[in-house]
Each structure stands twice: as structure tokens, then as C-alpha cells.
Design a protein around this motif. Structure first.
Motif, PDB file in Angstrom:
ATOM      1  N   VAL A  94       0.733  -1.312   0.066  1.00 10.36           N
ATOM      2  CA  VAL A  94      -0.034   0.073   0.047  1.00 10.36           C
ATOM      3  C   VAL A  94       0.955   1.315   0.046  1.00 10.36           C
ATOM      4  N   THR A  95       2.100   1.278   0.695  1.00 10.14           N
ATOM      5  CA  THR A  95       2.825   2.659   0.794  1.00 10.14           C
ATOM      6  C   THR A  95       3.940   2.452  -0.108  1.00 10.14           C
ATOM      7  N   GLY A  96       4.419   1.241  -0.797  1.00 12.39           N
ATOM      8  CA  GLY A  96       5.290   1.020  -1.832  1.00 12.39           C
ATOM      9  C   GLY A  96       6.708   1.397  -1.261  1.00 12.39           C
ATOM     10  N   ARG A  97       6.599   1.105   0.174  1.00 13.37           N
ATOM     11  CA  ARG A  97       7.919   1.201   0.900  1.00 13.37           C
ATOM     12  C   ARG A  97       8.693  -0.254   0.911  1.00 13.37           C
ATOM     13  N   PRO A  98       9.925  -0.394   0.740  1.00 13.12           N
ATOM     14  CA  PRO A  98      10.467  -1.863   0.571  1.00 13.12           C
ATOM     15  C   PRO A  98      10.213  -2.680   1.540  1.00 13.12           C
ATOM     16  N   ILE A  99      10.182  -4.063   1.332  1.00  9.30           N
ATOM     17  CA  ILE A  99       9.721  -5.182   2.157  1.00  9.30           C
ATOM     18  C   ILE A  99      10.524  -4.829   3.187  1.00  9.30           C
ATOM     19  N   ARG A 100      11.972  -4.761   2.847  1.00  7.67           N
ATOM     20  CA  ARG A 100      13.054  -5.011   3.912  1.00  7.67           C
ATOM     21  C   ARG A 100      12.642  -3.902   5.033  1.00  7.67           C
ATOM     22  N   GLU A 101      12.163  -2.876   4.490  1.00 11.22           N
ATOM     23  CA  GLU A 101      12.007  -1.837   5.634  1.00 11.22           C
ATOM     24  C   GLU A 101      10.819  -2.159   6.445  1.00 11.22           C
ATOM     25  N   MET A 102       9.662  -2.768   5.590  1.00  3.91           N
ATOM     26  CA  MET A 102       8.546  -2.772   6.649  1.00  3.91           C
ATOM     27  C   MET A 102       8.930  -4.139   7.373  1.00  3.91           C
ATOM     28  N   PRO A 151      -1.437   9.329   9.160  1.00  6.59           N
ATOM     29  CA  PRO A 151      -0.849   9.530   7.917  1.00  6.59           C
ATOM     30  C   PRO A 151      -0.661   8.349   6.939  1.00  6.59           C
ATOM     31  N   TRP A 152       0.064   8.241   6.030  1.00  9.25           N
ATOM     32  CA  TRP A 152       0.224   7.213   5.161  1.00  9.25           C
ATOM     33  C   TRP A 152       1.511   6.747   5.155  1.00  9.25           C
ATOM     34  N   ASN A 153       2.613   7.470   5.769  1.00  9.71           N
ATOM     35  CA  ASN A 153       4.109   6.975   5.463  1.00  9.71           C
ATOM     36  C   ASN A 153       4.331   5.822   6.383  1.00  9.71           C
ATOM     37  N   HIS A 154       3.785   5.922   7.773  1.00  8.63           N
ATOM     38  CA  HIS A 154       3.957   4.555   8.452  1.00  8.63           C
ATOM     39  C   HIS A 154       2.366   4.236   9.062  1.00  8.63           C
ATOM     40  N   PRO A 155       1.476   3.737   8.215  1.00  6.82           N
ATOM     41  CA  PRO A 155       0.387   3.659   8.638  1.00  6.82           C
ATOM     42  C   PRO A 155      -0.069   2.866  10.042  1.00  6.82           C
ATOM     43  N   VAL A 156       0.925   1.779  10.133  1.00 10.58           N
ATOM     44  CA  VAL A 156       0.785   1.069  11.566  1.00 10.58           C
ATOM     45  C   VAL A 156       1.680   1.544  12.584  1.00 10.58           C
ATOM     46  N   LEU A 157       2.677   2.073  12.277  1.00  7.34           N
ATOM     47  CA  LEU A 157       3.874   2.503  13.459  1.00  7.34           C
ATOM     48  C   LEU A 157       3.160   3.743  14.144  1.00  7.34           C
ATOM     49  N   ILE A 158       2.722   4.758  13.386  1.00  9.76           N
ATOM     50  CA  ILE A 158       2.172   5.709  13.844  1.00  9.76           C
ATOM     51  C   ILE A 158       0.823   5.445  14.670  1.00  9.76           C
ATOM     52  N   LEU A 159      -0.006   4.791  13.858  1.00  6.11           N
ATOM     53  CA  LEU A 159      -1.217   4.349  14.636  1.00  6.11           C
ATOM     54  C   LEU A 159      -0.956   3.559  15.913  1.00  6.11           C
ATOM     55  N   VAL A 160      -0.165   2.757  16.061  1.00  2.63           N
ATOM     56  CA  VAL A 160      -0.090   2.018  17.267  1.00  2.63           C
ATOM     57  C   VAL A 160       0.579   2.679  18.367  1.00  2.63           C
ATOM     58  N   ALA A 272      24.089   9.398   6.401  1.00  7.12           N
ATOM     59  CA  ALA A 272      23.496  10.385   5.648  1.00  7.12           C
ATOM     60  C   ALA A 272      22.519   9.742   4.722  1.00  7.12           C
ATOM     61  N   ALA A 273      22.960   8.892   4.063  1.00 10.96           N
ATOM     62  CA  ALA A 273      22.181   7.967   2.916  1.00 10.96           C
ATOM     63  C   ALA A 273      20.891   7.500   3.503  1.00 10.96           C
ATOM     64  N   PHE A 274      21.192   6.783   4.706  1.00  9.61           N
ATOM     65  CA  PHE A 274      19.952   6.110   5.426  1.00  9.61           C
ATOM     66  C   PHE A 274      18.942   7.203   5.999  1.00  9.61           C
ATOM     67  N   ALA A 275      19.828   8.341   6.565  1.00  8.69           N
ATOM     68  CA  ALA A 275      18.812   9.234   7.150  1.00  8.69           C
ATOM     69  C   ALA A 275      17.712  10.079   6.067  1.00  8.69           C
ATOM     70  N   ALA A 276      18.522  10.274   4.900  1.00 10.83           N
ATOM     71  CA  ALA A 276      17.890  10.931   3.780  1.00 10.83           C
ATOM     72  C   ALA A 276      16.694  10.037   3.022  1.00 10.83           C
ATOM     73  N   PHE A 277      17.387   8.832   2.775  1.00  6.48           N
ATOM     74  CA  PHE A 277      16.578   8.073   1.609  1.00  6.48           C
ATOM     75  C   PHE A 277      15.746   6.843   2.300  1.00  6.48           C
ATOM     76  N   VAL A 278      15.786   6.487   3.396  1.00 11.81           N
ATOM     77  CA  VAL A 278      14.887   5.465   3.904  1.00 11.81           C
ATOM     78  C   VAL A 278      13.506   5.835   4.002  1.00 11.81           C
ATOM     79  N   ALA A 279      12.567   5.073   3.576  1.00 12.40           N
ATOM     80  CA  ALA A 279      11.040   5.440   3.310  1.00 12.40           C
ATOM     81  C   ALA A 279      11.088   6.503   2.261  1.00 12.40           C
ATOM     82  N   ALA A 280      11.958   6.623   1.395  1.00 13.74           N
ATOM     83  CA  ALA A 280      12.070   7.627   0.102  1.00 13.74           C
ATOM     84  C   ALA A 280      11.972   8.978   0.554  1.00 13.74           C
ATOM     85  N   GLY A 281      12.466   9.142   1.809  1.00 17.09           N
ATOM     86  CA  GLY A 281      12.540  10.462   2.514  1.00 17.09           C
ATOM     87  C   GLY A 281      11.313  10.860   2.891  1.00 17.09           C
ATOM     88  N   GLN A 282      10.325  10.047   3.067  1.00 18.45           N
ATOM     89  CA  GLN A 282       9.027  10.469   3.341  1.00 18.45           C
ATOM     90  C   GLN A 282       8.624  10.123   5.005  1.00 18.45           C
TER      91      GLN A 282
END
Ligand code: NDP
Length: 497
Positions: A94-102, A151-160, A272-282
Motif C-alpha cells: 500500500v505504501t510502496g516502501r521496500p519489504i525489507r524496511e517494512m 498519515p500514510w507514511n507509517h500507517p501501522v507504526l504511527i497508529l500503534v 546520511a544516505a540512510f537518514a535521507a532516503f529510507v522511506a524515500a525521504g517520506q
């Protein structure tokens, strides 16, 4: 998800047919494929769901002992632990975030429920023996029906994060998830019933902003908790003020990352790469303004650009994918506007700057190459405004004082990070930089015990920790006379003070 499913609302302990006939399509940001449809709940739906929440509260959830509430909450945590793979796949689709992140994120979700269920049991109030022959007691009680707007960026984390604190405190919740990612909150409501939470304790109404506004206005709602944009935060706070209902606002950010010359460059670039681009910066704390000491500046720009170029964009379901699409066509257009303005304002493009070439079906997704601009000046659009996507700026500094000044040159004050090996400087900067959450030599780390929330345009109030639990309770004072006789004031007895 294979076949698009048409979801109903979930409140009062079961799936409910909506009164509203309007529906919202949920599409994959990676391919544009239709994944599901959900109702756009209208006034009758929101009223029914809010009433169900109030009934559950009145029926006893709020009066239960915290130990008794902890049991179904722990069962829900266990159920989520057992199904976290399924939840990760759903979130990724649903979010398009990589499965490894989720997968990494879902593995931690049960911790929030276990944490709040536990500390609620340990909540102690105070009592005092005071002069004149009185005992004073304090008592905590839940607020009632709480509206959670997410919001939509961490639908479960932010809700929980919100839900666990609210439920452990004895409240019942009326949830309005983002129209872009409403499916996992609906599933969570179903699983909460399966775990043994009483019907009506967790209620979800889907819809867009107008449904959110109806939720804020629903008569039973006694508290509002929003994670979203600053513009929405202003509207919700105005509504809460009108109704005299307390609210918590977790809003946008423009996170500075300050890198000093003594920082190990390899780690700082990887961080820096992780801080900026995980979750596509969202995320609300995505690194977006890198401030780099002059001696490291050129090397940092080159190496961050190379890391950005090397990230693999593609199928979110593939564990080898590093970065997925942004959430919507509108989000990508907004990011492309930032890129065009940064170029027009004279910034130097180091990496990205355009959509990638991907094979079908991902050519229809909202992908954007991770983008790095160097030589960005503080007054520029990219330095000041939130892109909420994978577009970052790099700016050099000469002195510590200048680094602090640049870091604080923002309307937002949510996240910040400092990279240095100098312990005294790390402490100085952690106090001097205006931010609600600050990392030293790391980024994004989050824990149920560690409070989370910003200031100024980033909102107010805290998630996580005792602060969050207490924010979902109201505290009262009870004064009991222990003196054997009442002092009759108008008979000339008693005294002030
Ligand atoms: P929004 O502020 O638009 O949405 C947040 C939630 O509030 C959604 O459920 C939304 O519904 C709802 N909502 C919208 N308008 C109202 C209203 N008038 N009354 C009540 N509820 C309302 O955020 P977006 O999802 O569009 O993201 C945009 C910005 O939000 C980002 O640029 C970023 O600044 C910020 N953001 C911050 C996050 C954080 O973690 N702090 C996370 C995500 C976003 P719907 O979306 O269905 O319209």
C-alpha cells in the motif's frame, strides 16, 4: 494482496456497511494497480462509529483495572508478532516502501503495545497529609473517546504509537487513517477484536480530509491526536480550540544533519544516505538539510551523491530493493517542483533529479531518483520548505556557531542530528539546536521509552514514554477532611491559609 477487495468500515467490533455510497480507490504507488477500495465515511457513519466508541467506554473499558486491560493488549501484541510478515507485505504493497524496511518496522510494533500495557499498571498517583486535618489524593482517569488522525507514511507504526497509549490509559478510539493507506488500520481493528478487546474499543472510519473533520467534530470525542502536515495541524488545532478538546499535533519537519570535520566520513556518509532516503525521504524526521564542515564538504557531496546513485529502485516486494516510489503522483510532482526551483536558484545537482527508467509495470509508479543538491543557500526554497520526498540539500559551514545558526534557521523543530567524535561539542550542540528529537552519530532511532515530538511549526505534545501515557489521562485532586469537626466559617470558626 492479489484481488482488489472492497472494504467496509470497522466499528463496534465488526465490519459495518457504510451509509455513504462514495468510495476511495487505494492504488499501488509502485505500479498504479488497484489494490482495494474503502468507504468515504459520511456524517451518519462517523456518528455511528463515535457512538460505538462512547458505548464501549461507558460499558466499562475506562473503569477496568489497568491489569485487566493489559491482558487483551498483550494478546494483541502477540497476535501482531505472529502475523508481522503478513502485515509487512500489506504495508509494503500500500505504501510502496521496500519489504525489507517494512519487515524491520513491523517486528517492533508489538513493543509499543507491551510497553504501554506495562507502564499503565505501574502508574502511581500521590497522596498528602496536609495542615488543618486533610488528606489530599490525586487520581488519574481516561479522557473518553479519542480521535486518532493518522498519515500514510507509517500507517501501522504511527497508529500503534497513539493507540497503545490511548487504550492502556482506558480510552476508546475513533481512528481516521489517511485515504492513501487505510487498509492496515482496518485490519488492525479486526485483529484487535480477535485478540479479545471489547467491541467498540477500536473503531476505524475511512475517508479523506472531510471525514477527518467530521471525526474532530463528533460529539463524543474528548481528545484529538494528529500526525500530518502543518496546514492540517492548524485546522485541527482550531477545531479543537473551538470545542475545548485537548489535542496533540505531530507535524512536519526540515531536519538538519550537522557533520563536523572530526566525524568519520565513511560512517557519516552511510548515516546520511540512510537518514535521507529510507522511506524515500517520506518521514517527518527525514534528513533534508546536510550542513557539512568545509574540510569534508567536497568529499561528502561526492560520496553522498555516489551512494544515492547506487541505491536500487524497483519492486517494493523484492528484498533487494533499496528505495520504492513516493506515495502519489502529486507527491512526485511536488518533489519535481522542488528540483526545478533548486536548479533555478543556482544549486548544484550532484545526484538524481529525475524519475528513473524502470521496466513495466514499475514505469507506471511514482518513482524518483534519490536527489542531492550541493551549494544550497539558506534563503532558498529547498533549504526552507519540506519536500517530503528523496530530495536533499548540502550546505557548507566554517564554524560551530555558523552550523548552529544554519541548523536553527527553520520554522520547524522536530528532528536533528549531529555527527562528531568530540563529546563536549556533541553535548553543546544537543542543547543549542532547536529540535524535539536529536541524534548524535545516528538517525531515525525510535523506542517506546524515548519521547517523540516537536516544537513550533512541527506541532506540540509527545508520543512515547510516560508523557504520552499521561497525555491520554486527566488528573484530578480529591480533598478529604480528617479533622473530627467541620469549622463553621460564618460561626466565626476556621481561618484562611
Ligand atoms: P495530512 O495532514 O493531509 O493528513 C494527515 C491526516 O489528517 C490524514 O488522515 C488526513 O486525511 C487527515 N486530515 C486532512 N485534513 C483534515 C482536516 N481538515 N481535519 C481532520 N483531519 C484531516 O498529511 P498528508 O498525509 O497529506 O501529508 C502531508 C504532510 O504531512 C507532509 O508533507 C508532512 O509535512 C506531514 N506528515 C508528517 C508526518 C509525521 O510523521 N509527522 C507523517 C506524514 C505526513 P487524508 O490524508 O485522507 O486527506
Amino acid at each position: 494482496m492479489t484481488e482488489p477487495r472492497a472494504y467496509d468500515l470497522h466499528y463496534g467490533g465488526r465490519w459495518q456497511k457504510p451509509v455513504s455510497t462514495e468510495r476511495i480507490e487505494v492504488r499501488s504507488p509502485a505500479t498504479g494497480a488497484l489494490l482495494a477500495t474503502v468507504p468515504a465515511a459520511g456524517p451518519a457513519d462517523v456518528t455511528a462509529a463515535a457512538d460505538a466508541a462512547q458505548e464501549a467506554f461507558d460499558a466499562g473499558w475506562g473503569r477496568m483495572d489497568a491489569l485487566d486491560r493489559a491482558r487483551p493488549l498483550r494478546a494483541l501484541a502477540e497476535l501482531l508478532r505472529a502475523r508481522m510478515g503478513q502485515l509487512a507485505e500489506l504495508e509494503s504493497a500500500v505504501t510502496g516502501r521496500p519489504i525489507r524496511e517494512m519487515r524491520a518496522q513491523m517486528a517492533r510494533i508489538p513493543e509499543w503495545i507491551e510497553y504501554f500495557a506495562s507502564i499503565a499498571v505501574g502508574l502511581e498517583a500521590e497522596s498528602n497529609l496536609v495542615k488543618g486535618g486533610f488528606v489530599t489524593l490525586t487520581a488519574y482517569e481516561p479522557q473518553g473517546v479519542c480521535a486518532l488522525l493518522t498519515p500514510w507514511n507509517h500507517p501501522v507504526l504511527i497508529l500503534v504509537k497513539k493507540l497503545a497509549a490511548a487504550l492502556a490509559a482506558g480510552n476508546c478510539c475513533l481512528i481516521k487513517p489517511s485515504e492513501l493507506a487505510p487498509v492496515s488500520p482496518l485490519i488492525l481493528a479486526e485483529w484487535a477484536m480477535e485478540a479479545g478487546l471489547p467491541p467498540g474499543v477500536v473503531n476505524v472510519v475511512t475517508g479523506a480530509g472531510p471525514t477527518g473533520a467530521l471525526v474532530c467534530d463528533a460529539a463524543p470525542v474528548r481528545r484529538i491526536d494528529l500526525t500530518g502536515g502543518t496546514a492540517t495541524g492548524r485546522k485541527v488545532a482550531a477545531r479543537a480550540g473551538e470545542r475545548l478538546v485537548p489535542c496533540t499535533l505531530e507535524l512536519g519537519g526540515k531536519t538538519p544533519v550537522v557533520i563536523f570535520a572530526d566525524a568519520p566520513l565513511d560512517e557519516a556518509v552511510a548515516g546520511a544516505a540512510f537518514a535521507a532516503f529510507v522511506a524515500a525521504g517520506q518521514t517527518c524526521v527525514s534528513a533534508s538539510r546536510f550542513l557539512v564542515a568545509r574540510p569534508l564538504y567536497n568529499a561528502f557531496c561526492t560520496r553522498l551523491g555516489a551512494r544515492a546513485d547506487a541505491l536500487r529502485l524497483g519492486d517494493p516486494a523484492d528484498p533487494a530493493t533499496d528505495m520504492g516510489p513516493v506515495i502519489s503522483a502529486a507527491a512526485r510532482t511536488r518533489c519535481l517542483d522542488f528540483i526545478a526551483r533548486a536548479k533555478a536558484e543556482g544549486a548544484r545537482l550532484v545526484a538524481g533529479g529525475a524519475p528513473p527508467d524502470l521496466a513495466p509495470p514499475f514505469d507506471a509508479g511514482h518513482y524518483l531518483r534519490p536527489t542531492v543538491f550541493a551549494d544550497v543557500t539558506p534563503e532558498s526554497h529547498l533549504f526552507q520548505e519540506e519536500a517530503f520526498g528523496p530530495v536533499v540539500s548540502v550546505t557548507p559551514f566554517e564554524t560551530e556557531a555558523e552550523a548552529v545558526e544554519l541548523a536553527n534557521d527553520s520554522a520547524f523543530a522536530l528532528g536533528a542530528a549531529v555527527w562528531t567524535c568530540d563529546v563536549a561539542r556533541a553535548h553543546r550542540l544537543s542543547r543549542a539546536i532547536r529540535a524535539g528529537v536529536l541524534w548524535i552519530n545516528d538517525h531515525h532511532k525510535n523506542d517506546p521509552r524515548s519521547i517523540w515530538g516537536g516544537f513550533d511549526a512541527s506541532g506540540w505534545g509527545k508520543e512515547n514514554g510516560w508523557d504520552a501515557l499521561r497525555s491520554y489521562l486527566r488528573k484530578r485532586s480529591i480533598v478529604i477532611r480528617t479533622a473530627s469537626q467541620y469549622d463553621d466559617w460564618f460561626a466565626g470558626k476556621g481561618r484562611y491559609g
